[in-house]
Enzyme design. Structure first.
Site, PDB file in Angstrom:
ATOM      1  N   PHE A 295       0.818  -1.218   0.000  1.00 46.22           N
ATOM      2  CA  PHE A 295       0.000   0.000   0.000  1.00 46.22           C
ATOM      3  C   PHE A 295       0.849   1.264   0.000  1.00 46.22           C
ATOM      4  O   PHE A 295       0.388   2.338  -0.406  1.00 46.22           O
ATOM      5  CB  PHE A 295      -0.960  -0.004   1.199  1.00 46.22           C
ATOM      6  CG  PHE A 295      -0.356   0.394   2.518  1.00 46.22           C
ATOM      7  CD1 PHE A 295      -0.445   1.697   2.976  1.00 46.22           C
ATOM      8  CD2 PHE A 295       0.284  -0.542   3.318  1.00 46.22           C
ATOM      9  CE1 PHE A 295       0.102   2.065   4.206  1.00 46.22           C
ATOM     10  CE2 PHE A 295       0.823  -0.194   4.543  1.00 46.22           C
ATOM     11  CZ  PHE A 295       0.737   1.110   4.985  1.00 46.22           C
ATOM     12  N   LYS A 296       2.108   1.153   0.437  1.00 47.60           N
ATOM     13  CA  LYS A 296       2.977   2.331   0.478  1.00 47.60           C
ATOM     14  C   LYS A 296       3.179   2.946  -0.910  1.00 47.60           C
ATOM     15  O   LYS A 296       3.506   4.124  -1.030  1.00 47.60           O
ATOM     16  CB  LYS A 296       4.338   1.963   1.067  1.00 47.60           C
ATOM     17  CG  LYS A 296       4.291   1.278   2.432  1.00 47.60           C
ATOM     18  CD  LYS A 296       3.797   2.183   3.524  1.00 47.60           C
ATOM     19  CE  LYS A 296       3.690   1.482   4.862  1.00 47.60           C
ATOM     20  NZ  LYS A 296       4.952   1.181   5.519  1.00 47.60           N
TER      21      LYS A 296
END
Length: 462
Positions: A111-112
């Site tokens: 998700f980063k």
């Protein structure tokens, strides 16, 4: 739009200044002075729009005049062009009223990427315009580092140094950081845990001679732009389930509190979020703090969900700032107690404010492994250990309101844990198939800030 520090004494900055600064000079974190509100009609109009279109409309009020509309639209388009799913953040139903938000279709499978790819484009635009150079230093428990290196590698105006806890990230996470060949990126294996790395990073920001000398910038979730980018997928996923005409809840596996704080910002903007559920692993300081009102560090125990192996959750300071009704002095006092004593007690009024929005739960190692196995057998989903923590805690808090659990990483980033739990070895995508064959570049260092600073000074390009 102006940005203020959670500790109340640092200069007020513009979005661009806050983005390039990272940590405030009083040790606090920057937050927007006011949170823009979206009407129900605004949110309703997101239906059927692309992820990029929603991203522009959600984030634009926060960036002021840093970028023109055309520039910002181009930045967003470039940021998400390399994602492996047209929806960018697809929603998959895994049970009755339960959905998994897949946030692992970006370049580094976590998700980063949603924030880091965007920040990379914003930094490039801003630095290209000013002609300045910066030195980015980041601390990672696994995913932030690889996402940052992927976003900034090869850029002329940026040198990147990522601190990660030696031996405490998965092999895939490590190799994603250590195999890029670009001269401007450096993976530093630090003895200790994530809190050691994060503490060194904060010490460097508070060493103003070093900070100013190397033009230090940060891309950890201490950087407001990181949080802002993550607000978007709360809107896209909730709207796909009927918001604003239908409430939703979210469960977020979290260690540093940035991803779930983005949900709080979405709620404050007008998204009808019923509850934000904090999901922790055995390093459950956030669950304990919300349950008891006492934030007490106890040391990190390595787990199969290493990105959550954290005791000092930086973004919790932002939540405290709003819970204390923007009283920077009160927050500064709490953070000083944390630094001196490893603990602080949240006031009754502040803990009540936090509990109005947040609930929490934890998953043990055994429960996490069991959830990976069960999810594959009953939901048809092979989960990474962090997502499994989220799904387990979500099931404990499910009700009549639709629940969205954030799937934070691809299972192939944690193959040993996933295979041990499910009997299945999750393969890497084809574009990463040779990852284990690529040579690594690693610099091992003690958990000593002066040693880390010496390496950074030696390697930055002028």
């Amino acid at each position: 739009m102006q940005y203020i520090s959670t500790r109340g004494t640092a200069p007020v900055l513009s979005f661009e200044e806050a983005m390039l600064t990272g940590l405030a000079r009083d040790g606090g974190l920057y937050v927007p002075e006011t949170i823009p509100a979206l009407s129900a009609d605004d949110i309703r109009s997101f239906r059927g729009q692309s992820y990029e279109d929603v991203a522009f409309r959600v984030m634009k009020p926060f960036i002021g005049d840093t970028f023109t509309d055309t520039e910002f639209q181009e930045i967003i388009a470039k940021a998400y062009a390399g994602f492996g799913h047209d929806a960018r953040a697809p929603l998959v139903q895994v049970g009755t009223n339960h959905y998994l938000l897949e946030l692992f279709h970006g370049p580094t499978l976590a998700f980063k990427d949603f924030a880091m790819q965007l920040i990379g484009q914003m930094f490039q635009k801003a630095l290209g315009r000013s002609g300045n150079r910066v030195t980015i230093v980041g601390a990672t428990s696994g995913d932030t580092g690889s996402a940052a290196i992927e976003a900034f590698k090869g850029l002329d105006a940026v040198d990147v140094f990522i601190l990660y806890p030696n031996g405490r990230v998965s092999e895939v996470q490590r190799r994603q950081m250590t195999t890029p060949t670009d001269a401007n990126v450096h993976a530093l294996a630090v003895e200790g845990d994530f809190d050691t790395c994060q503490g060194a990073l904060k010490d460097m920001f508070n060493d103003f001679e070093f900070r100013d000398g190397v033009r230090l910038a940060g891309v950890n979730s201490i950087n407001w732009a990181r949080v802002l980018a993550q607000v978007v997928y709360y809107f896209t996923s909730a709207v796909s389930l009927g918001a604003p005409d239908r409430k939703v809840s979210f469960t977020v596996p979290t260690g540093n509190f940035g991803d779930i704080f983005a949900g709080y910002i979405a709620q404050q903007m007008g998204l009808p979020i019923e509850k934000l559920v904090i999901a922790t692993n055995q390093n459950d300081i956030l669950h304990r703090a919300l349950s008891t009102g006492a934030y007490t560090t106890e040391g990190v125990i390595p787990s199969i969900s290493p990105s959550m192996d954290i005791q000092v959750s930086s973004n919790f300071e932002r939540a405290l700032f709003f819970a204390y009704e923007k009283d920077g002095a009160a927050v500064a006092q709490q953070m000083e107690a944390l630094k001196s004593n490893g603990a602080f007690t949240i006031s009754q009024g502040a803990i009540e404010a936090l509990r109005e929005t947040f609930v929490s739960g934890r998953a043990s190692e055994e429960e996490t492994s069991a959830m990976i196995k069960t999810a594959h057998e009953t939901m048809g989903e092979l989960l990474c250990p962090h997502s499994a923590v989220g799904v387990k805690v979500a099931l404990d808090h499910q009700g009549s309101i639709p629940m969205i659990t954030l799937g934070t990483a691809h299972p192939a980033k944690f193959p040993a844990a996933v295979e041990a739990a499910s009997g299945l070895h999750p393969p890497l995508p084809d574009r990463m198939a040779d990852l284990y064959d690529r040579p690594e570049r690693i610099t091992e260092l003690p958990g000593d800030v002066s040693a880390i600073q010496a390496v950074i000074r030696e390697r930055i390009r002028t």
